[in-house]
Scaffold this motif. Structure first.
Motif, PDB file in Angstrom:
ATOM      1  N   ALA A 191       1.883  13.234 -25.249  1.00 15.83           N
ATOM      2  CA  ALA A 191       2.563  12.396 -24.258  1.00 15.83           C
ATOM      3  C   ALA A 191       1.652  11.333 -23.679  1.00 15.83           C
ATOM      4  CB  ALA A 191       3.132  13.269 -23.134  1.00 15.83           C
ATOM      5  N   GLY A 192       0.346  11.565 -23.693  1.00 18.11           N
ATOM      6  CA  GLY A 192      -0.614  10.616 -23.148  1.00 18.11           C
ATOM      7  C   GLY A 192      -0.842  10.814 -21.661  1.00 18.11           C
ATOM      8  N   LEU A 193      -1.358   9.771 -20.992  1.00 15.96           N
ATOM      9  CA  LEU A 193      -1.619   9.798 -19.554  1.00 15.96           C
ATOM     10  C   LEU A 193      -0.331   9.435 -18.816  1.00 15.96           C
ATOM     11  CD1 LEU A 193      -3.880  10.054 -17.354  1.00 15.96           C
ATOM     12  CD2 LEU A 193      -4.103   7.563 -17.504  1.00 15.96           C
ATOM     13  N   THR A 194       0.039  10.248 -17.828  1.00 21.81           N
ATOM     14  CA  THR A 194       1.303  10.028 -17.127  1.00 21.81           C
ATOM     15  C   THR A 194       1.117  10.130 -15.614  1.00 21.81           C
ATOM     16  OG1 THR A 194       1.820  12.384 -17.453  1.00 21.81           O
ATOM     17  CG2 THR A 194       2.768  10.828 -19.012  1.00 21.81           C
ATOM     18  N   GLY A 195       2.100   9.607 -14.889  1.00 21.49           N
ATOM     19  CA  GLY A 195       2.064   9.650 -13.431  1.00 21.49           C
ATOM     20  C   GLY A 195       3.458   9.800 -12.865  1.00 21.49           C
ATOM     21  N   PHE A 196       3.564   9.965 -11.541  1.00 19.84           N
ATOM     22  CA  PHE A 196       4.858  10.196 -10.898  1.00 19.84           C
ATOM     23  C   PHE A 196       5.462   8.964 -10.251  1.00 19.84           C
ATOM     24  CE2 PHE A 196       3.342  14.649 -10.970  1.00 19.84           C
ATOM     25  CZ  PHE A 196       4.470  15.245 -11.527  1.00 19.84           C
ATOM     26  N   ASP A 197       4.668   7.944 -10.003  1.00 21.28           N
ATOM     27  CA  ASP A 197       5.187   6.759  -9.317  1.00 21.28           C
ATOM     28  C   ASP A 197       5.283   5.588 -10.299  1.00 21.28           C
ATOM     29  OD1 ASP A 197       4.583   4.072  -7.701  1.00 21.28           O
ATOM     30  OD2 ASP A 197       5.580   5.495  -6.364  1.00 21.28           O
ATOM     31  N   PHE A 198       6.468   5.023 -10.427  1.00 24.06           N
ATOM     32  CA  PHE A 198       6.707   3.978 -11.429  1.00 24.06           C
ATOM     33  C   PHE A 198       5.842   2.749 -11.186  1.00 24.06           C
ATOM     34  CE2 PHE A 198       8.983   0.175 -12.885  1.00 24.06           C
ATOM     35  CZ  PHE A 198       9.111   0.476 -14.228  1.00 24.06           C
ATOM     36  N   ALA A 199       5.809   2.249  -9.940  1.00 24.81           N
ATOM     37  CA  ALA A 199       5.048   1.031  -9.640  1.00 24.81           C
ATOM     38  C   ALA A 199       3.560   1.243  -9.886  1.00 24.81           C
ATOM     39  CB  ALA A 199       5.303   0.599  -8.193  1.00 24.81           C
ATOM     40  N   ASP A 200       3.061   2.411  -9.499  1.00 28.61           N
ATOM     41  CA  ASP A 200       1.647   2.717  -9.701  1.00 28.61           C
ATOM     42  C   ASP A 200       1.319   2.771 -11.193  1.00 28.61           C
ATOM     43  OD1 ASP A 200      -0.987   3.492  -8.805  1.00 28.61           O
ATOM     44  OD2 ASP A 200      -0.507   5.534  -9.419  1.00 28.61           O
ATOM     45  N   CYS A 201       2.196   3.375 -11.984  1.00 29.21           N
ATOM     46  CA  CYS A 201       1.968   3.466 -13.432  1.00 29.21           C
ATOM     47  C   CYS A 201       2.000   2.094 -14.093  1.00 29.21           C
ATOM     48  CB  CYS A 201       3.004   4.395 -14.073  1.00 29.21           C
ATOM     49  SG  CYS A 201       2.799   6.134 -13.619  1.00 29.21           S
ATOM     50  N   GLU A 202       2.896   1.225 -13.647  1.00 28.92           N
ATOM     51  CA  GLU A 202       2.963  -0.127 -14.200  1.00 28.92           C
ATOM     52  C   GLU A 202       1.692  -0.907 -13.856  1.00 28.92           C
ATOM     53  OE1 GLU A 202       5.586  -1.626 -16.210  1.00 28.92           O
ATOM     54  OE2 GLU A 202       5.673   0.559 -16.412  1.00 28.92           O
ATOM     55  N   PHE A 203       1.177  -0.682 -12.660  1.00 25.58           N
ATOM     56  CA  PHE A 203      -0.074  -1.343 -12.275  1.00 25.58           C
ATOM     57  C   PHE A 203      -1.220  -0.869 -13.162  1.00 25.58           C
ATOM     58  CE2 PHE A 203      -4.015  -1.362  -9.805  1.00 25.58           C
ATOM     59  CZ  PHE A 203      -4.130  -2.716  -9.537  1.00 25.58           C
ATOM     60  N   LYS A 204      -1.298   0.421 -13.410  1.00 23.65           N
ATOM     61  CA  LYS A 204      -2.356   0.967 -14.266  1.00 23.65           C
ATOM     62  C   LYS A 204      -2.284   0.351 -15.666  1.00 23.65           C
ATOM     63  CE  LYS A 204      -2.121   5.495 -11.956  1.00 23.65           C
ATOM     64  NZ  LYS A 204      -3.305   5.473 -11.109  1.00 23.65           N
ATOM     65  N   LYS A 205      -1.080   0.163 -16.185  1.00 24.71           N
ATOM     66  CA  LYS A 205      -0.911  -0.464 -17.497  1.00 24.71           C
ATOM     67  C   LYS A 205      -1.518  -1.869 -17.512  1.00 24.71           C
ATOM     68  CE  LYS A 205       3.427   1.847 -18.793  1.00 24.71           C
ATOM     69  NZ  LYS A 205       4.874   1.641 -19.067  1.00 24.71           N
ATOM     70  N   ALA A 206      -1.300  -2.604 -16.433  1.00 23.13           N
ATOM     71  CA  ALA A 206      -1.836  -3.964 -16.343  1.00 23.13           C
ATOM     72  C   ALA A 206      -3.357  -3.946 -16.343  1.00 23.13           C
ATOM     73  CB  ALA A 206      -1.307  -4.652 -15.084  1.00 23.13           C
ATOM     74  N   LEU A 265       0.844  -1.190   0.000  1.00 18.36           N
ATOM     75  CA  LEU A 265       0.000   0.000   0.000  1.00 18.36           C
ATOM     76  C   LEU A 265       0.882   1.244   0.000  1.00 18.36           C
ATOM     77  CD1 LEU A 265      -2.980   0.839   0.109  1.00 18.36           C
ATOM     78  CD2 LEU A 265      -2.759   0.991   2.592  1.00 18.36           C
ATOM     79  N   GLN A 266       0.681   2.089  -1.019  1.00 19.54           N
ATOM     80  CA  GLN A 266       1.491   3.290  -1.151  1.00 19.54           C
ATOM     81  C   GLN A 266       0.815   4.494  -0.509  1.00 19.54           C
ATOM     82  OE1 GLN A 266       2.015   3.325  -5.502  1.00 19.54           O
ATOM     83  NE2 GLN A 266       4.174   2.930  -5.108  1.00 19.54           N
ATOM     84  N   ARG A 267       1.584   5.246   0.246  1.00 16.59           N
ATOM     85  CA  ARG A 267       1.031   6.408   0.927  1.00 16.59           C
ATOM     86  C   ARG A 267       0.664   7.510  -0.074  1.00 16.59           C
ATOM     87  NH1 ARG A 267       1.154   7.245   6.175  1.00 16.59           N
ATOM     88  NH2 ARG A 267       2.706   5.591   6.384  1.00 16.59           N
ATOM     89  N   ALA A 268       1.486   7.690  -1.109  1.00 15.31           N
ATOM     90  CA  ALA A 268       1.249   8.770  -2.069  1.00 15.31           C
ATOM     91  C   ALA A 268      -0.017   8.544  -2.882  1.00 15.31           C
ATOM     92  CB  ALA A 268       2.450   8.926  -2.997  1.00 15.31           C
ATOM     93  N   SER A 269      -0.168   7.341  -3.417  1.00 12.43           N
ATOM     94  CA  SER A 269      -1.318   7.069  -4.283  1.00 12.43           C
ATOM     95  C   SER A 269      -2.538   6.595  -3.507  1.00 12.43           C
ATOM     96  CB  SER A 269      -0.946   6.006  -5.326  1.00 12.43           C
ATOM     97  OG  SER A 269      -0.744   4.743  -4.714  1.00 12.43           O
ATOM     98  N   GLY A 270      -2.311   5.998  -2.342  1.00 17.43           N
ATOM     99  CA  GLY A 270      -3.420   5.447  -1.574  1.00 17.43           C
ATOM    100  C   GLY A 270      -3.881   4.099  -2.070  1.00 17.43           C
ATOM    101  N   GLY A 271      -3.105   3.469  -2.955  1.00 17.44           N
ATOM    102  CA  GLY A 271      -3.503   2.191  -3.534  1.00 17.44           C
ATOM    103  C   GLY A 271      -2.434   1.129  -3.407  1.00 17.44           C
ATOM    104  N   ALA A 272      -2.834  -0.118  -3.617  1.00 16.20           N
ATOM    105  CA  ALA A 272      -1.912  -1.253  -3.577  1.00 16.20           C
ATOM    106  C   ALA A 272      -1.305  -1.462  -4.959  1.00 16.20           C
ATOM    107  CB  ALA A 272      -2.634  -2.510  -3.131  1.00 16.20           C
ATOM    108  N   THR A 273      -0.009  -1.736  -5.002  1.00 16.81           N
ATOM    109  CA  THR A 273       0.681  -1.996  -6.258  1.00 16.81           C
ATOM    110  C   THR A 273       1.612  -3.194  -6.069  1.00 16.81           C
ATOM    111  OG1 THR A 273       2.513  -0.490  -5.708  1.00 16.81           O
ATOM    112  CG2 THR A 273       0.630   0.455  -6.898  1.00 16.81           C
ATOM    113  N   GLY A 274       2.399  -3.472  -7.074  1.00 11.88           N
ATOM    114  CA  GLY A 274       3.369  -4.554  -6.972  1.00 11.88           C
ATOM    115  C   GLY A 274       2.898  -5.832  -7.630  1.00 11.88           C
ATOM    116  N   ALA A 275       3.737  -6.861  -7.543  1.00 15.70           N
ATOM    117  CA  ALA A 275       3.505  -8.119  -8.252  1.00 15.70           C
ATOM    118  C   ALA A 275       2.212  -8.806  -7.819  1.00 15.70           C
ATOM    119  CB  ALA A 275       4.697  -9.054  -8.033  1.00 15.70           C
ATOM    120  N   THR A 276       1.899  -8.747  -6.539  1.00 18.37           N
ATOM    121  CA  THR A 276       0.682  -9.404  -6.048  1.00 18.37           C
ATOM    122  C   THR A 276      -0.559  -8.782  -6.677  1.00 18.37           C
ATOM    123  OG1 THR A 276       1.712  -9.936  -3.923  1.00 18.37           O
ATOM    124  CG2 THR A 276      -0.690  -9.960  -4.010  1.00 18.37           C
ATOM    125  N   ALA A 277      -0.624  -7.462  -6.668  1.00 14.50           N
ATOM    126  CA  ALA A 277      -1.776  -6.758  -7.239  1.00 14.50           C
ATOM    127  C   ALA A 277      -1.881  -6.998  -8.742  1.00 14.50           C
ATOM    128  CB  ALA A 277      -1.671  -5.261  -6.940  1.00 14.50           C
TER     129      ALA A 277
END
Length: 256
Positions: free
Chosen positions: A183-198, A148-160
């Motif tokens: 440029a499209g839709l962008t974000g500041f946190d790498f893990a959060d952005c990778e989760f959104k892609k999934a 759980l990330q404090r900045a985004s308020g959401g769960a990320t990572g391999a499990t999610a």
């Protein structure tokens, strides 16, 4: 009239102002306006990009937005606009489907705006959104695990990501820190952005609801190109020029 060719500091200050007001600039237009060469403008944009003011794109530059802080600090900001946009986004939800609602304060407002009589399955990576949806008796709620990330308020990572890859969504409501036609839709946190892609890869329709301060602009990591976004929900007071540039990307624009 100020001779911008003779005063580079004033020229760059004016470019900063235009970027702040419009979100993006075009080299050819600035060159005509300031009576200097496009090469001079490109050099100015290079200097401004080194300062973190903008990100260079083909033919010009787009405003580099600052990080907006933690989920808790963002929740009360621009709440009226978020509520209006969220209420419009809620009208797009298809009853009986399986949807994903991404973390984010606008998407939290979306969850609150869903009709209580709506029968639907909602998957989310946000504990706050999941808790809100417990007030909806006909809504089946599934929450992903992970860090759980404090900045985004959401769960990320391999499990999610692994959990998401086992679900097909009728619709996905994706959050973002900034969006620009090129440029499209962008974000500041790498893990959060990778989760959104999934999530986007598992969804039949991708919907993004953004407040005006995020349009146009860029953050650090790309979530999706504009052509991969099906619907963009925005405030009706968005500048016409911004509206038109997004419409050219074959995105359906819905105004709140």
């Amino acid at each position: 009239m100020l001779d911008y060719a003779a005063f580079p500091e004033q020229r760059q200050a004016r470019i900063r102002q235009i970027l702040t007001e419009s979100g993006r600039v075009v080299c050819a237009e600035l060159a005509i306006q300031m009576k200097v060469s496009e090469h001079t403008i490109r050099r100015d944009l290079h200097e401004l990009s080194k300062e973190g003011i903008c990100k260079k794109v083909y033919g010009g530059a787009v405003l580099q937005l600052p990080e907006s802080g933690s989920f808790a600090s963002r929740e009360q900001k621009k709440s009226a606009i978020k509520d209006t946009i969220a209420q419009k986004a809620a009208t797009l939800v298809k009853a009986g489907g399986c949807i994903f609602i991404d973390t984010g304060t606008t998407n939290l407002a979306l969850a609150k705006a869903l009709p209580v009589e709506l029968s639907i399955t909602v998957v989310t990576n946000s504990p706050v959104i999941a808790a809100e949806l417990l007030h909806h008796p006909l809504c089946e709620v599934i929450i992903t695990g992970g860090q759980l990330q404090r900045a985004s308020g959401g769960a990320t990572g391999a499990t999610a990501v692994s959990q998401i890859q086992g679900i097909i969504f009728d619709q996905a409501f994706i959050g973002g820190c900034a969006m620009d036609p090129e440029a499209g839709l962008t974000g500041f946190d790498f893990a959060d952005c990778e989760f959104k892609k999934a999530v986007i890869a598992q969804s039949n329709e991708t919907i993004v609801a953004l407040t005006p301060d995020k349009l146009p602009g860029v953050a650090r990591y790309v979530v999706a190109k504009s052509r991969d976004i099906d619907v963009l929900v925005v405030d009706e007071r968005i500048e016409r020029g911004v509206f038109d540039t997004f419409a050219e990307q074959d995105i359906r624009i819905v105004c709140a």
